[in-house]
Design a protein around this motif. Sequence first.
Motif, mmCIF file in Angstrom:
data_model
loop_
_atom_site.group_PDB
_atom_site.id
_atom_site.type_symbol
_atom_site.label_atom_id
_atom_site.label_comp_id
_atom_site.label_asym_id
_atom_site.label_seq_id
_atom_site.Cartn_x
_atom_site.Cartn_y
_atom_site.Cartn_z
ATOM 1 N N PRO A 163 0.817 -1.224 0.000
ATOM 2 C CA PRO A 163 0.000 0.000 0.000
ATOM 3 C C PRO A 163 0.848 1.271 0.000
ATOM 4 C CG PRO A 163 -0.886 -1.573 1.565
ATOM 5 C CD PRO A 163 0.440 -2.112 1.119
ATOM 6 N N GLY A 164 1.981 1.242 0.711
ATOM 7 C CA GLY A 164 2.858 2.414 0.727
ATOM 8 C C GLY A 164 3.447 2.683 -0.644
ATOM 9 N N CYS A 165 3.890 1.617 -1.317
ATOM 10 C CA CYS A 165 4.451 1.774 -2.664
ATOM 11 C C CYS A 165 3.394 2.299 -3.625
ATOM 12 C CB CYS A 165 4.995 0.426 -3.148
ATOM 13 S SG CYS A 165 5.891 0.530 -4.712
ATOM 14 N N ILE A 166 2.178 1.769 -3.537
ATOM 15 C CA ILE A 166 1.091 2.231 -4.399
ATOM 16 C C ILE A 166 0.779 3.702 -4.133
ATOM 17 C CG2 ILE A 166 -1.392 2.008 -4.854
ATOM 18 C CD1 ILE A 166 -1.053 -1.021 -4.411
ATOM 19 N N ARG A 167 0.768 4.091 -2.864
ATOM 20 C CA ARG A 167 0.463 5.480 -2.502
ATOM 21 C C ARG A 167 1.480 6.438 -3.111
ATOM 22 N NH1 ARG A 167 1.176 4.923 2.534
ATOM 23 N NH2 ARG A 167 -0.868 3.958 2.838
ATOM 24 N N TYR A 168 2.755 6.105 -3.000
ATOM 25 C CA TYR A 168 3.798 6.966 -3.550
ATOM 26 C C TYR A 168 3.773 6.961 -5.080
ATOM 27 C CZ TYR A 168 6.152 8.250 0.769
ATOM 28 O OH TYR A 168 6.462 8.806 1.981
ATOM 29 N N THR A 169 3.529 5.795 -5.670
ATOM 30 C CA THR A 169 3.483 5.708 -7.132
ATOM 31 C C THR A 169 2.344 6.548 -7.693
ATOM 32 O OG1 THR A 169 4.446 3.479 -7.093
ATOM 33 C CG2 THR A 169 3.266 4.129 -9.093
ATOM 34 N N ARG A 170 1.180 6.459 -7.077
ATOM 35 C CA ARG A 170 0.030 7.250 -7.527
ATOM 36 C C ARG A 170 0.292 8.747 -7.381
ATOM 37 N NH1 ARG A 170 -4.976 3.671 -4.951
ATOM 38 N NH2 ARG A 170 -5.122 2.161 -6.665
ATOM 39 N N THR A 171 0.970 9.112 -6.312
ATOM 40 C CA THR A 171 1.303 10.524 -6.110
ATOM 41 C C THR A 171 2.205 11.016 -7.226
ATOM 42 O OG1 THR A 171 1.087 10.315 -3.711
ATOM 43 C CG2 THR A 171 2.397 12.171 -4.525
ATOM 44 N N TYR A 172 3.214 10.218 -7.559
ATOM 45 C CA TYR A 172 4.132 10.585 -8.647
ATOM 46 C C TYR A 172 3.364 10.758 -9.958
ATOM 47 C CZ TYR A 172 8.051 10.318 -11.911
ATOM 48 O OH TYR A 172 8.956 10.591 -12.912
ATOM 49 N N ILE A 179 0.987 13.908 -9.946
ATOM 50 C CA ILE A 179 1.650 15.221 -9.987
ATOM 51 C C ILE A 179 2.405 15.428 -11.291
ATOM 52 C CG2 ILE A 179 3.498 16.608 -8.931
ATOM 53 C CD1 ILE A 179 2.573 15.573 -6.212
ATOM 54 N N THR A 180 3.094 14.394 -11.759
ATOM 55 C CA THR A 180 3.921 14.576 -12.969
ATOM 56 C C THR A 180 3.147 14.335 -14.262
ATOM 57 O OG1 THR A 180 4.645 12.259 -13.053
ATOM 58 C CG2 THR A 180 5.948 13.782 -11.686
ATOM 59 N N GLY A 181 2.057 13.581 -14.174
ATOM 60 C CA GLY A 181 1.329 13.227 -15.386
ATOM 61 C C GLY A 181 1.984 12.110 -16.161
ATOM 62 N N SER A 182 3.097 11.585 -15.650
ATOM 63 C CA SER A 182 3.819 10.502 -16.315
ATOM 64 C C SER A 182 3.234 9.157 -15.914
ATOM 65 C CB SER A 182 5.299 10.546 -15.928
ATOM 66 O OG SER A 182 5.967 9.369 -16.353
ATOM 67 N N THR A 183 3.189 8.241 -16.845
ATOM 68 C CA THR A 183 2.759 6.880 -16.533
ATOM 69 C C THR A 183 3.940 5.913 -16.576
ATOM 70 O OG1 THR A 183 2.164 6.537 -18.864
ATOM 71 C CG2 THR A 183 0.391 7.202 -17.353
ATOM 72 N N ASP A 184 5.134 6.460 -16.404
ATOM 73 C CA ASP A 184 6.342 5.635 -16.340
ATOM 74 C C ASP A 184 6.432 5.082 -14.912
ATOM 75 O OD1 ASP A 184 8.875 4.545 -16.167
ATOM 76 O OD2 ASP A 184 9.814 6.094 -17.400
ATOM 77 N N TYR A 185 5.859 3.899 -14.693
ATOM 78 C CA TYR A 185 5.775 3.356 -13.340
ATOM 79 C C TYR A 185 7.136 2.901 -12.816
ATOM 80 C CZ TYR A 185 0.739 3.674 -13.727
ATOM 81 O OH TYR A 185 -0.527 4.164 -13.845
ATOM 82 N N ARG A 186 8.036 2.547 -13.687
ATOM 83 C CA ARG A 186 9.387 2.203 -13.233
ATOM 84 C C ARG A 186 10.044 3.429 -12.596
ATOM 85 N NH1 ARG A 186 13.767 -1.443 -15.166
ATOM 86 N NH2 ARG A 186 12.189 -2.403 -16.468
ATOM 87 N N ARG A 187 9.919 4.566 -13.272
ATOM 88 C CA ARG A 187 10.480 5.802 -12.725
ATOM 89 C C ARG A 187 9.769 6.190 -11.429
ATOM 90 N NH1 ARG A 187 12.001 10.681 -16.656
ATOM 91 N NH2 ARG A 187 13.523 9.046 -17.175
ATOM 92 N N ALA A 188 8.469 5.981 -11.392
ATOM 93 C CA ALA A 188 7.703 6.308 -10.175
ATOM 94 C C ALA A 188 8.180 5.482 -8.996
ATOM 95 C CB ALA A 188 6.215 6.068 -10.426
#
Length: 238
Positions: A139-148, A151-160
């Motif tokens: 859940p923590g990883c998902i929370r941070y990934t969704r925030t990235y 905010i950035t509009g990027s769907t590069d989940y590896r970078r997130a």
Amino acid sequence: MAKSENSEHSRQALIIAAGTLFAENGVSGTNVRSIAAKAGVNVALINYHFGNKDGLVNAVIDFVLESYRHYLPNEFIRNNPELWESRQGQRRIVTYMVDQAFEFIRPRRENPWINTFIMRCAEANDIGRRRILAEILIPGCIRYTRTYVRITGSTDYRRARCWALSVFSPAFIYATNPTIIDDTCPGKRADDGFYDELKRWSIKVALHGLGLQEDGESRYLSAKPVSEKKLYSNITGD
């Protein structure tokens, strides 16, 4: 002391003793007799309170999760949805998220075993791993990934994911094995002040990674040239 108070006292003593030993030796490396001995109670009380060892493991995780829930940013974000709409608001959200993560991970004077227990569970292949992954780490990883992504509009989940790991990994390293930090800088102990500076640094890294830094903050992250001799002196104290 009333019988019910005695019962709750022995139950809590077993949870604390089990958490401490699980952190030191892992769940599989700890037997119920050593837990009972550390708690100062009869081993039969483990079955009485928890049913079996797995029940005790779950009780320790429940104890950890109760502490963890106090630091979740969900309520703050839910109560302030307008913050997503502005750059300053986004800065507040990210700052709050990182601050709360660091405060949860902050080494504790009371129950200092919690962080090491979490990491031990994450490394193992048992009921502890499944629950720690399902209720804290994923859940923590998902929370941070969704925030990235938001905010950035990027769907590069590896970078997130890389952004998320760069933000809170330093706190986990410090909290689970602070002697590693101390050993890299002999004579310069990593204390609470160091941890606070690490948190401030990580907040700035998080903001920078999202393009939310303010004027002057990039300079904070820029390395200034320094001689190798001076760098060695600063690290070792020589």
